[in-house]
Design a protein around this motif. Sequence first.
Motif, PDB file in Angstrom:
ATOM      1  N   ASP A 297      66.649  63.852  48.387  1.00 36.06           N
ATOM      2  CA  ASP A 297      67.945  63.166  48.320  1.00 36.06           C
ATOM      3  C   ASP A 297      67.777  61.651  48.276  1.00 36.06           C
ATOM      4  OD1 ASP A 297      69.177  65.631  48.445  1.00 36.06           O
ATOM      5  OD2 ASP A 297      69.527  65.551  50.611  1.00 36.06           O
ATOM      6  N   ASN A 298      66.705  61.145  48.923  1.00 36.10           N
ATOM      7  CA  ASN A 298      66.489  59.695  48.991  1.00 36.10           C
ATOM      8  C   ASN A 298      65.278  59.263  48.176  1.00 36.10           C
ATOM      9  OD1 ASN A 298      68.611  59.130  51.058  1.00 36.10           O
ATOM     10  ND2 ASN A 298      67.315  60.441  52.328  1.00 36.10           N
ATOM     11  N   ALA A 299      64.866  60.118  47.227  1.00 41.47           N
ATOM     12  CA  ALA A 299      63.637  59.847  46.475  1.00 41.47           C
ATOM     13  C   ALA A 299      63.714  58.548  45.689  1.00 41.47           C
ATOM     14  CB  ALA A 299      63.328  61.009  45.541  1.00 41.47           C
ATOM     15  N   GLY A 300      64.872  58.267  45.093  1.00 35.91           N
ATOM     16  CA  GLY A 300      65.020  57.042  44.307  1.00 35.91           C
ATOM     17  C   GLY A 300      64.858  55.796  45.159  1.00 35.91           C
ATOM     18  N   TYR A 301      65.514  55.791  46.337  1.00 34.55           N
ATOM     19  CA  TYR A 301      65.369  54.654  47.244  1.00 34.55           C
ATOM     20  C   TYR A 301      63.917  54.489  47.696  1.00 34.55           C
ATOM     21  CZ  TYR A 301      70.483  54.840  47.704  1.00 34.55           C
ATOM     22  OH  TYR A 301      71.819  54.828  47.451  1.00 34.55           O
ATOM     23  N   ALA A 302      63.300  55.607  48.054  1.00 34.03           N
ATOM     24  CA  ALA A 302      61.927  55.548  48.563  1.00 34.03           C
ATOM     25  C   ALA A 302      60.966  55.052  47.497  1.00 34.03           C
ATOM     26  CB  ALA A 302      61.493  56.926  49.058  1.00 34.03           C
ATOM     27  N   LEU A 303      61.137  55.527  46.254  1.00 32.22           N
ATOM     28  CA  LEU A 303      60.247  55.095  45.180  1.00 32.22           C
ATOM     29  C   LEU A 303      60.414  53.601  44.912  1.00 32.22           C
ATOM     30  CD1 LEU A 303      58.181  55.943  43.060  1.00 32.22           C
ATOM     31  CD2 LEU A 303      60.072  56.430  41.494  1.00 32.22           C
ATOM     32  N   GLY A 304      61.645  53.128  44.911  1.00 26.65           N
ATOM     33  CA  GLY A 304      61.881  51.690  44.726  1.00 26.65           C
ATOM     34  C   GLY A 304      61.253  50.865  45.829  1.00 26.65           C
ATOM     35  N   MET A 305      61.414  51.315  47.087  1.00 28.62           N
ATOM     36  CA  MET A 305      60.811  50.614  48.226  1.00 28.62           C
ATOM     37  C   MET A 305      59.287  50.609  48.114  1.00 28.62           C
ATOM     38  SD  MET A 305      63.005  49.518  50.693  1.00 28.62           S
ATOM     39  CE  MET A 305      62.168  49.746  52.262  1.00 28.62           C
ATOM     40  N   ALA A 306      58.725  51.760  47.769  1.00 27.38           N
ATOM     41  CA  ALA A 306      57.266  51.876  47.695  1.00 27.38           C
ATOM     42  C   ALA A 306      56.697  50.975  46.610  1.00 27.38           C
ATOM     43  CB  ALA A 306      56.865  53.328  47.450  1.00 27.38           C
ATOM     44  N   LEU A 307      57.333  50.958  45.446  1.00 29.99           N
ATOM     45  CA  LEU A 307      56.834  50.130  44.350  1.00 29.99           C
ATOM     46  C   LEU A 307      56.940  48.643  44.691  1.00 29.99           C
ATOM     47  CD1 LEU A 307      58.272  52.026  41.237  1.00 29.99           C
ATOM     48  CD2 LEU A 307      55.897  51.944  42.040  1.00 29.99           C
ATOM     49  N   PHE A 308      58.059  48.239  45.283  1.00 28.73           N
ATOM     50  CA  PHE A 308      58.201  46.829  45.665  1.00 28.73           C
ATOM     51  C   PHE A 308      57.179  46.458  46.732  1.00 28.73           C
ATOM     52  CE2 PHE A 308      60.012  43.205  47.899  1.00 28.73           C
ATOM     53  CZ  PHE A 308      60.435  42.396  46.844  1.00 28.73           C
ATOM     54  N   LEU A 309      56.940  47.370  47.669  1.00 31.48           N
ATOM     55  CA  LEU A 309      55.954  47.131  48.731  1.00 31.48           C
ATOM     56  C   LEU A 309      54.560  46.966  48.154  1.00 31.48           C
ATOM     57  CD1 LEU A 309      55.035  47.110  51.732  1.00 31.48           C
ATOM     58  CD2 LEU A 309      54.991  49.613  51.621  1.00 31.48           C
ATOM     59  N   MET A 310      54.169  47.870  47.233  1.00 27.58           N
ATOM     60  CA  MET A 310      52.809  47.861  46.703  1.00 27.58           C
ATOM     61  C   MET A 310      52.574  46.734  45.706  1.00 27.58           C
ATOM     62  SD  MET A 310      51.825  51.901  46.170  1.00 27.58           S
ATOM     63  CE  MET A 310      53.181  52.247  45.052  1.00 27.58           C
ATOM     64  N   LEU A 311      53.597  46.407  44.914  1.00 25.86           N
ATOM     65  CA  LEU A 311      53.391  45.481  43.804  1.00 25.86           C
ATOM     66  C   LEU A 311      53.896  44.065  44.053  1.00 25.86           C
ATOM     67  CD1 LEU A 311      54.400  47.854  40.865  1.00 25.86           C
ATOM     68  CD2 LEU A 311      52.114  47.406  41.771  1.00 25.86           C
ATOM     69  N   VAL A 312      54.750  43.870  45.061  1.00 29.32           N
ATOM     70  CA  VAL A 312      55.313  42.542  45.295  1.00 29.32           C
ATOM     71  C   VAL A 312      55.110  42.078  46.743  1.00 29.32           C
ATOM     72  CG1 VAL A 312      57.390  41.101  45.186  1.00 29.32           C
ATOM     73  CG2 VAL A 312      57.048  42.917  43.495  1.00 29.32           C
ATOM     74  N   ALA A 313      55.681  42.805  47.697  1.00 32.50           N
ATOM     75  CA  ALA A 313      55.700  42.329  49.086  1.00 32.50           C
ATOM     76  C   ALA A 313      54.294  42.212  49.679  1.00 32.50           C
ATOM     77  CB  ALA A 313      56.558  43.265  49.942  1.00 32.50           C
ATOM     78  N   ARG A 314      53.522  43.268  49.627  1.00 33.81           N
ATOM     79  CA  ARG A 314      52.154  43.242  50.171  1.00 33.81           C
ATOM     80  C   ARG A 314      51.273  42.220  49.451  1.00 33.81           C
ATOM     81  NH1 ARG A 314      48.168  44.433  54.132  1.00 33.81           N
ATOM     82  NH2 ARG A 314      46.223  44.911  53.060  1.00 33.81           N
ATOM     83  N   PRO A 315      51.239  42.202  48.106  1.00 29.38           N
ATOM     84  CA  PRO A 315      50.404  41.195  47.431  1.00 29.38           C
ATOM     85  C   PRO A 315      50.771  39.753  47.775  1.00 29.38           C
ATOM     86  CG  PRO A 315      50.973  42.932  45.894  1.00 29.38           C
ATOM     87  CD  PRO A 315      51.775  43.179  47.134  1.00 29.38           C
TER      88      PRO A 315
END
Length: 582
Positions: A297-315
Amino acid sequence: MTSINAFLLLGGVLLFVSVLASTLSARLGLPLLLLFLFVGMLAGEDGIGGIAFHDFSTAMLVGQLALAVILLDGGLRTRIETFRVALWPAAVLATWGVIGTALLLGLFATWLLDVHWSLALLLAAIVGSTDAAAVFSLLRNSGVRLNDRVKATLEIESGANDPMAILLVTVMVEVLLQPEAASGWRFAFLLVTQMGLGALAGVAGGWVLARLLARLRLAEGLYALLIVSGGLMIFSATNAINGSGFLAIYLAGLVVGNKRCHATEHVLRVMDGLAWLAQAGMFLILGLLVTPSHLLDNAGYALGMALFLMLVARPLAVWSGLLPFHFARNEVAYISWVGLRGAVPIVLAIYPVMMGVPNSILLFDVAFAVVLVSLLVQGATVPMAARLFRVVVPPRDEPVDRLEVWVGETAALDLLEYRVAAGSRAEGRHPDDLLDEEGSDAVRCVAVVRRGNLLRTTSGTRLAQGDSVWLAAPDELAERLAKAFAAGGAGNELTAHAGFFGEFVVDPHCPAGELAAAYGFELQEDEVELPLAVMFRRRLARPPVVGDKVSIGAFVLTVKEMDHAGHVTQMGLKCPSLPRLF
């Protein structure tokens, strides 16, 4: 009695299936921890097991206990020498790295989830730290040898960043439930208290445990129980006085592991199994706790969070944190990528649920899904990314096995096992002749094992391919001796790993000007009289590790070997390729 037997049977079956399936995990290239998680989900209410498990309190207890054991084991296996190159960078990532990641991710989550900034920042704080269980497991079983700077930074960061994540989650829960009690001063006070008391309790408790381990005479199996029980005492006592129990138990393990004694090997052998049991049990419980249909049900939100975390926030957080330490760009990129999320975010996500924070189930489901994406994408690509970002160094020539036999209070005998490879210098030689050639009086052949049987050594004995040779030798000679048993005459130091280290081996103590004159490259005027290692360090602008390279015109100098004190003992020189005439 029937229900107890059913519970034990269920636990045994789940663990048994997970361990057997570990071979499948290796073939698929997936992290083993992810497999434990999937087995738990399959056994859960949406899976084939149909088990409805919603006991967040039990899951929190199991999670904290397991994380404590994992951090203790990680500390025991961390050599203090790694702090020479990674302490301050890792400390920055363990503090600012978590805060910076949480701030950026919180801003993104506010927009993506369309929730109040405080709830979004709580979610970001939950997934803001890397996970010690995932990092320790994946890095040490990746099959590649990372350069020491990168490996130590990732391991120390993951072992030390939990206090900051816990602190951020605690503060944000207070902001949501008791906004009038939250303030910047309180955050600063909690930070100093958590870190200070955790460090003090960990070092002091580790020193006491190390002294007890060295002085007591117990049955072999009891040494590990002494360390585990003592570590859990330190963990819980530190938490009770509002310090960071996770930091304390990691530092306690670090102190015990680096004060080696007659019982250290016994402790490490047992702790290896206990750490795996803790990881398996924790991920199985967490897998049971989640409802997969809610994740979808929350897959879209989770995928967006994960991608932003891996590709923007963490770097961005890693880049800004490591900027003062002059890390190479490829090292920063790899450290950014291996920001593995694991059990810690899931355990932290349980806390708001238990405290009754509004929408806390949403936070739990999104955090769980972010962890799944991290383990699937980042966890499965740890070796590939290491090669892509060029942070891999050639593997050492090492013994097949090594044992430590203590023959006194402070004296130990190192036993090293080597396997004779086809085409090696050892093949067809008598063991004593081979050791005489190595020129060390400190090495003795203890045993030769052929086809599983102990071979009686006589004057006519000749080593054959596949023989296991046990040598009593100082550990510092282990790599040098291994070259004699390696395939294809790999003992020739002038050509070993020439593609990486260079065609020639040079003395780091020779004046840089002499090398420049011999090979015809130019140096700066103030570098001519400097020893080569000093010139190298000045150009590198950071403490060197094996694999570091410095270009001098078309030539490349590479650190080939270092001693335990961090001094360069051997360097490689790679010459420019000559143009082909025909």
